[in-house]
Scaffold this active site. Structure first.
Site: not given
Ligand code: GLA
Length: 390
Positions: A34, A37, A68, A125, A131, A176, A226
């Protein structure tokens, strides 16, 4: 079921279902590795059997229509091929739109518009990469509808990441999109993010399963934190590069790191770098353990990963720590840790089959008592990557 619902909706919105094509793109969970990357380290994610389904068909004009079934309150979102700019009002459709934009940036211009209806079953979420799933789904749709056969699945992952970085403004790494694009049933992906070389490793858990627990919290600092972590690691790397010849933190082993860490000159940045180096080494060891069927060692390394993410990288939160502590104190749990970007979202645990019911029951009750709302539990299967379906 899914196909029928999507085709019915497509017909309702766009007249009929002649020549409509059907696609799927998974979500992902990371088993270990984790925040490595974007530090040139290794990751070990797998694609899930839950994900995003889509149906699409080319149009004869230059309009693109997105719909959607999960967010039907937005109705049909219409965009012209002549103006592929980010618009707040497009909401979720900025993800597929970003991929279309990225295709044109890379020289793949579309000769017409198209209609696209999606429906997903990744919990909202949750940090299971809805995404990235949608981005790679869009990539598969574009290559298939427009006959672009020169792009590999890894290219589609890179395009997805490029669009997320440059169109949607999230500075994510490649994990991801890569997992979603290259997933393989019953296997996790041992990816070296410095070269994009990867190997599949069968996930043979014998008498145990992967359980994802959704804390159902998502703290708002997630994006800014992040980016701060990325910067702290970049600063630490720059300092280390004045004394060792490395391209990324992933090039370091613990011993070399310990020998040179003083040059970083900042306690927080040193902790961040320590996590990046140690987590990469743990990931390499964890995959080796899995390959020799040493699930116990794999679980221990998952637990260490959590401690490092909690104390050194500081991307956990109270709710997640509660879930992980509860898991560690539940019999039959081989390993448990936070998964994904952090500050909420999910934990991933490996739990013995005969302990799963108790795991869900006792942790569910204790979590509700401590936090005030329910957690959600998913027993997941590892599935294939994004593709066109029959
Ligand atoms: C998010 C990002 C990934 C990765 C993880 C942390 O999921 O999108 O690129 O950095 O966080 O491992």
């Amino acid at each position: 079921m899914m196909k029928e619902k999507l085709f019915d909706k497509f017909a309702e919105l766009f007249g009929n279902t002649e020549d409509v094509r059907f696609y799927f793109s998974p979500g992902r969970v990371n088993l270990i590795g984790e925040h490595t990357d974007y530090n040139g380290g290794h990751v070990f994610p797998c694609a899930l059997t839950i994900g995003t389904y889509g149906v699409a068909r080319k149009r004869t004009d230059n309009k693109i229509h997105f719909y959607s079934m999960n967010l039907d309150n937005f109705g049909v979102i219409e965009v012209s091929l002549d103006d592929l700019s980010y618009q707040k009002r497009y909401n979720w459709a900025n993800y597929p739109l970003g991929v279309i934009w990225a295709f044109t940036e890379k020289g793949y211009k579309l000769d017409s518009g198209f209609d696209m209806v999606i429906r997903g079953n990744i919990p909202n979420g949750s940090g299971l990469s809805s995404s990235a799933s949608l981005e790679v789904l869009t990539g598969v749709i574009l290559t298939d509808l427009f006959g672009i056969d020169s792009l590999t699945m890894t290219d589609l992952a890179l395009i997805g990441q490029y669009s997320e970085n440059n169109f949607n403004g999230c500075n994510c790494g490649i994990m991801d999109q890569f997992a979603v694009a290259n997933g393989k049933a019953d296997n996790a992906i041992f990816l070296d993010t410095s070269t994009l070389n990867f190997e599949y490793a069968p996930v043979k858990l014998k008498d145990a399963k992967i359980i994802i627990t959704n804390s159902k919290v998502k703290h708002s600092l997630v994006d800014s934190a992040y980016n701060t972590r990325r910067q702290e690691c970049a600063d630490a790397l720059a300092a280390l590069q004045t004394v060792v010849d490395i391209q990324s933190l992933g090039d370091l082993d613990m011993e070399t790191f310990e020998r040179h860490k003083a040059v970083i000159g900042d306690a927080v940045k040193e902790k961040r770098a320590k996590h990046a180096v140690a987590e990469n080494q743990r990931t390499i060891e964890a995959v080796a353990a899995l390959r020799t069927d040493d699930i116990t060692r794999f679980g221990e390394l998952m637990n260490q990963s959590h401690i490092s993410l909690r104390d050194d990288y500081e991307v956990s939160c109270e709710e997640i720590d509660i879930l992980v502590d509860l898991a560690w104190n539940t019999p039959g749990v081989i390993g448990s840790r936070i998964t994904g970007g952090g500050f909420g979202g999910c934990t991933v645990s490996i739990v013995k089959n005969d302990a799963i019911d108790t795991f869900i029951d006792t942790i569910g009750k204790a979590y509700k008592e401590k936090v005030g709302h329910e957690a959600e539990f998913y027993t997941v299967e590892i599935g294939d990557g994004a593709r066109r379906l029959a």
